[in-house]
Design a protein around this motif. Structure first.
Motif, PDB file in Angstrom:
ATOM      1  N   ASP A   1       0.856  -1.177   0.000  1.00 51.05           N
ATOM      2  CA  ASP A   1       0.000   0.000   0.000  1.00 51.05           C
ATOM      3  C   ASP A   1       0.895   1.229   0.000  1.00 51.05           C
ATOM      4  O   ASP A   1       1.523   1.552   0.999  1.00 51.05           O
ATOM      5  N   LEU A   2       0.950   1.922  -1.129  1.00 51.91           N
ATOM      6  CA  LEU A   2       1.865   3.047  -1.276  1.00 51.91           C
ATOM      7  C   LEU A   2       1.551   4.189  -0.320  1.00 51.91           C
ATOM      8  O   LEU A   2       2.452   4.908   0.114  1.00 51.91           O
ATOM      9  N   LEU A   3       0.276   4.366   0.021  1.00 45.45           N
ATOM     10  CA  LEU A   3      -0.091   5.474   0.905  1.00 45.45           C
ATOM     11  C   LEU A   3       0.231   5.165   2.366  1.00 45.45           C
ATOM     12  O   LEU A   3       0.623   6.040   3.118  1.00 45.45           O
ATOM     13  N   LYS A   4       0.046   3.914   2.752  1.00 41.17           N
ATOM     14  CA  LYS A   4       0.322   3.544   4.136  1.00 41.17           C
ATOM     15  C   LYS A   4       1.785   3.203   4.365  1.00 41.17           C
ATOM     16  O   LYS A   4       2.294   3.323   5.486  1.00 41.17           O
ATOM     17  N   ASN A   5       2.465   2.766   3.324  1.00 38.92           N
ATOM     18  CA  ASN A   5       3.865   2.347   3.436  1.00 38.92           C
ATOM     19  C   ASN A   5       4.702   3.052   2.370  1.00 38.92           C
ATOM     20  O   ASN A   5       4.950   2.490   1.295  1.00 38.92           O
ATOM     21  N   PRO A   6       5.130   4.289   2.642  1.00 37.19           N
ATOM     22  CA  PRO A   6       5.845   5.075   1.621  1.00 37.19           C
ATOM     23  C   PRO A   6       7.112   4.409   1.116  1.00 37.19           C
ATOM     24  O   PRO A   6       7.510   4.629  -0.031  1.00 37.19           O
ATOM     25  N   TYR A   7       7.752   3.576   1.951  1.00 31.20           N
ATOM     26  CA  TYR A   7       8.968   2.917   1.486  1.00 31.20           C
ATOM     27  C   TYR A   7       8.677   1.926   0.368  1.00 31.20           C
ATOM     28  O   TYR A   7       9.561   1.602  -0.432  1.00 31.20           O
ATOM     29  N   TRP A   8       7.448   1.447   0.311  1.00 33.76           N
ATOM     30  CA  TRP A   8       7.071   0.564  -0.783  1.00 33.76           C
ATOM     31  C   TRP A   8       7.101   1.336  -2.096  1.00 33.76           C
ATOM     32  O   TRP A   8       7.488   0.801  -3.141  1.00 33.76           O
ATOM     33  N   ALA A   9       6.739   2.618  -2.040  1.00 36.95           N
ATOM     34  CA  ALA A   9       6.834   3.459  -3.232  1.00 36.95           C
ATOM     35  C   ALA A   9       8.289   3.598  -3.653  1.00 36.95           C
ATOM     36  O   ALA A   9       8.618   3.516  -4.841  1.00 36.95           O
ATOM     37  N   TYR A  10       9.166   3.777  -2.681  1.00 32.76           N
ATOM     38  CA  TYR A  10      10.594   3.924  -2.996  1.00 32.76           C
ATOM     39  C   TYR A  10      11.121   2.663  -3.672  1.00 32.76           C
ATOM     40  O   TYR A  10      11.733   2.727  -4.743  1.00 32.76           O
ATOM     41  N   THR A  11      10.897   1.523  -3.065  1.00 33.88           N
ATOM     42  CA  THR A  11      11.477   0.288  -3.601  1.00 33.88           C
ATOM     43  C   THR A  11      10.860  -0.094  -4.939  1.00 33.88           C
ATOM     44  O   THR A  11      11.557  -0.599  -5.826  1.00 33.88           O
TER      45      THR A  11
ATOM     46  N   GLY B   1      13.254  -0.151  -8.209  1.00 32.99           N
ATOM     47  CA  GLY B   1      13.432  -1.406  -8.917  1.00 32.99           C
ATOM     48  C   GLY B   1      13.033  -1.324 -10.380  1.00 32.99           C
ATOM     49  O   GLY B   1      13.742  -1.825 -11.265  1.00 32.99           O
ATOM     50  N   THR B   2      11.906  -0.675 -10.647  1.00 30.48           N
ATOM     51  CA  THR B   2      11.423  -0.556 -12.020  1.00 30.48           C
ATOM     52  C   THR B   2      12.379   0.261 -12.877  1.00 30.48           C
ATOM     53  O   THR B   2      12.748  -0.133 -13.991  1.00 30.48           O
ATOM     54  N   ILE B   3      12.778   1.413 -12.358  1.00 34.56           N
ATOM     55  CA  ILE B   3      13.643   2.293 -13.145  1.00 34.56           C
ATOM     56  C   ILE B   3      15.028   1.687 -13.330  1.00 34.56           C
ATOM     57  O   ILE B   3      15.616   1.765 -14.417  1.00 34.56           O
ATOM     58  N   LEU B   4      15.572   1.066 -12.289  1.00 33.45           N
ATOM     59  CA  LEU B   4      16.891   0.462 -12.411  1.00 33.45           C
ATOM     60  C   LEU B   4      16.882  -0.634 -13.472  1.00 33.45           C
ATOM     61  O   LEU B   4      17.805  -0.734 -14.298  1.00 33.45           O
ATOM     62  N   SER B   5      15.846  -1.453 -13.472  1.00 31.92           N
ATOM     63  CA  SER B   5      15.736  -2.518 -14.469  1.00 31.92           C
ATOM     64  C   SER B   5      15.644  -1.937 -15.877  1.00 31.92           C
ATOM     65  O   SER B   5      16.311  -2.395 -16.808  1.00 31.92           O
ATOM     66  N   ASN B   6      14.823  -0.885 -16.023  1.00 31.99           N
ATOM     67  CA  ASN B   6      14.664  -0.256 -17.335  1.00 31.99           C
ATOM     68  C   ASN B   6      15.964   0.385 -17.809  1.00 31.99           C
ATOM     69  O   ASN B   6      16.335   0.284 -18.983  1.00 31.99           O
ATOM     70  N   GLN B   7      16.643   1.048 -16.890  1.00 36.59           N
ATOM     71  CA  GLN B   7      17.859   1.775 -17.254  1.00 36.59           C
ATOM     72  C   GLN B   7      19.006   0.837 -17.629  1.00 36.59           C
ATOM     73  O   GLN B   7      19.915   1.224 -18.353  1.00 36.59           O
ATOM     74  N   THR B   8      18.972  -0.385 -17.118  1.00 37.76           N
ATOM     75  CA  THR B   8      20.085  -1.310 -17.358  1.00 37.76           C
ATOM     76  C   THR B   8      19.690  -2.497 -18.235  1.00 37.76           C
ATOM     77  O   THR B   8      20.411  -3.495 -18.300  1.00 37.76           O
ATOM     78  N   GLY B   9      18.558  -2.391 -18.891  1.00 36.56           N
ATOM     79  CA  GLY B   9      18.131  -3.477 -19.771  1.00 36.56           C
ATOM     80  C   GLY B   9      17.874  -4.781 -19.041  1.00 36.56           C
ATOM     81  O   GLY B   9      18.059  -5.862 -19.603  1.00 36.56           O
ATOM     82  N   GLY B  10      17.450  -4.685 -17.788  1.00 42.30           N
ATOM     83  CA  GLY B  10      17.130  -5.881 -17.013  1.00 42.30           C
ATOM     84  C   GLY B  10      18.330  -6.592 -16.427  1.00 42.30           C
ATOM     85  O   GLY B  10      18.193  -7.682 -15.864  1.00 42.30           O
TER      86      GLY B  10
END
Length: 344
Positions: free
Chosen positions: A42-52, A56-65
């Motif tokens: 839950d991104l609203l109740k657990n802000p660190y979940w938004a961070y991770t 994770g998504t951007i790092l994977s995209n930026q490095t071709g997985g």
């Protein structure tokens, strides 16, 4: 060779090529472990979940997985002290949700960030920590502790709550048993306000407040709600005595082993993840305060004159303690960085 034979040969070569590429990709994939004590889903109740999630998504995209993030939430790998130790050893690559108090055990001067009323607002705090001052501090932490600050996140201001009486001025703090972290600066701050400072681990705080071991504590609104502290408190004073600065660290040996391009990918992913988490916290602070108020807590906003009483009571004694820990030069550097950011 006829056309059909050529096509078969070409197809076979393509299959072999794809197979080799897949094998190379599989060999190149690296798992990056991120651990936190906070929740998930839950991104609203657990802000660190938004961070991770964003990281994770951007790092994977930026490095071709080539890099895949594996998240361990809810304290699965231990408390924050343990996570930092594992991060230093390299057992996990990234630890999220640390405080200056945790890092101070390995690099005491980081406590300069705990100077009360150091930042006039969160925008200035973010400029200072995203700039030269924050980078230099990260370099020093990396050299001494073996972990580098991946993200500073000035997220909100810390405030005092308690279950005994409203706090309008420092005089109202007299005699209260106030929970703090085991940080000399925090202990001195509470002492300067006339209260009794009692270090208690975060995991034990709810019970300590519920049973009266301590009367109060100090945290930002969203942090209070993460631990449901609104259930065991009656009064909350928005005195803004400290800037809440959660920290995400990355193992220095792992980071320095990255290529320059991958370092940029990690740094970019961290900036975007920080932006996401801070955006959520900022956007919902008024809602958080409403939840706290609806739980029956009386919220008080000090007047400008009352606010200055808190500043006057704490800055000089805490600065004296900090001078011995971090040195006057670092205090002056922070003041200069705040002044520069304010001017800009």
């Amino acid at each position: 060779m006829n056309v059909f034979s050529k096509l078969k040969a070409g197809a076979a070569a393509a299959v072999i090529g794809v197979s080799l590429a897949c094998a190379a990709g599989a060999q190149a994939e690296t798992i990056v472990k991120i651990a936190t004590v906070d929740g998930e889903g839950d991104l609203l109740k657990n802000p660190y979940w938004a961070y991770t999630e964003v990281f994770g998504t951007i790092l994977s995209n930026q490095t071709g997985g080539r890099y895949t993030v594996q998240v361990f939430p809810n304290g699965q790998l231990g408390d924050l002290e343990s996570l930092l130790e594992q991060n230093i050893r390299g057992t996990i690559q990234i630890a999220a949700g640390l405080s200056t108090g945790h890092l101070a055990a390995y690099y005491p001067p980081v406590q300069v960030l705990d100077m009360p009323y150091a930042f006039p607002n969160l925008e200035i705090a973010r400029k200072v920590l995203d700039g030269e001052f924050g980078q230099n501090l990260s370099d020093k932490i990396a050299a001494e502790a073996g972990v580098r600050v991946l993200s500073y996140m000035p997220s909100a201001f810390r405030n005092f709550s308690n279950s005994v009486r409203p706090i309008h001025t420092p005089a109202d703090m007299e005699g209260l048993k106030m929970r703090t972290q085991s940080i000399p600066v925090h202990l001195e701050l509470v002492k300067a306000l006339g209260a009794s400072a009692t270090p208690i681990a975060w995991a034990e705080l709810y019970n300590a407040l519920q049973t009266g071991v301590v009367d109060g504590q100090e945290n930002a609104p969203y942090t209070m709600l993460l631990a449901n502290l609104q259930e065991v408190q009656k009064y909350y004073t928005l005195d803004h005595h400290l800037t809440n600065i959660p920290i995400v660290t990355i193992n220095e040996e792992f980071y320095q082993g990255l290529s320059d391009a991958d370092k940029k990918a990690f740094d970019f992913a961290a900036r975007q993840a920080t932006f996401a988490m801070l955006g959520i916290i900022t956007a919902k602070e008024s809602q958080d305060l409403k939840v706290i108020r609806d739980a029956g807590i009386e919220i008080y906003q000090p007047t400008p004159e009352e606010f200055q009483l808190f500043v006057k009571a704490t800055k000089a004694p805490v600065a004296a303690v900090l001078k011995d820990i971090v040195g006057q030069d670092l205090l002056d550097e922070l003041d200069a960085a705040v002044e520069k950011a304010s001017a800009e």
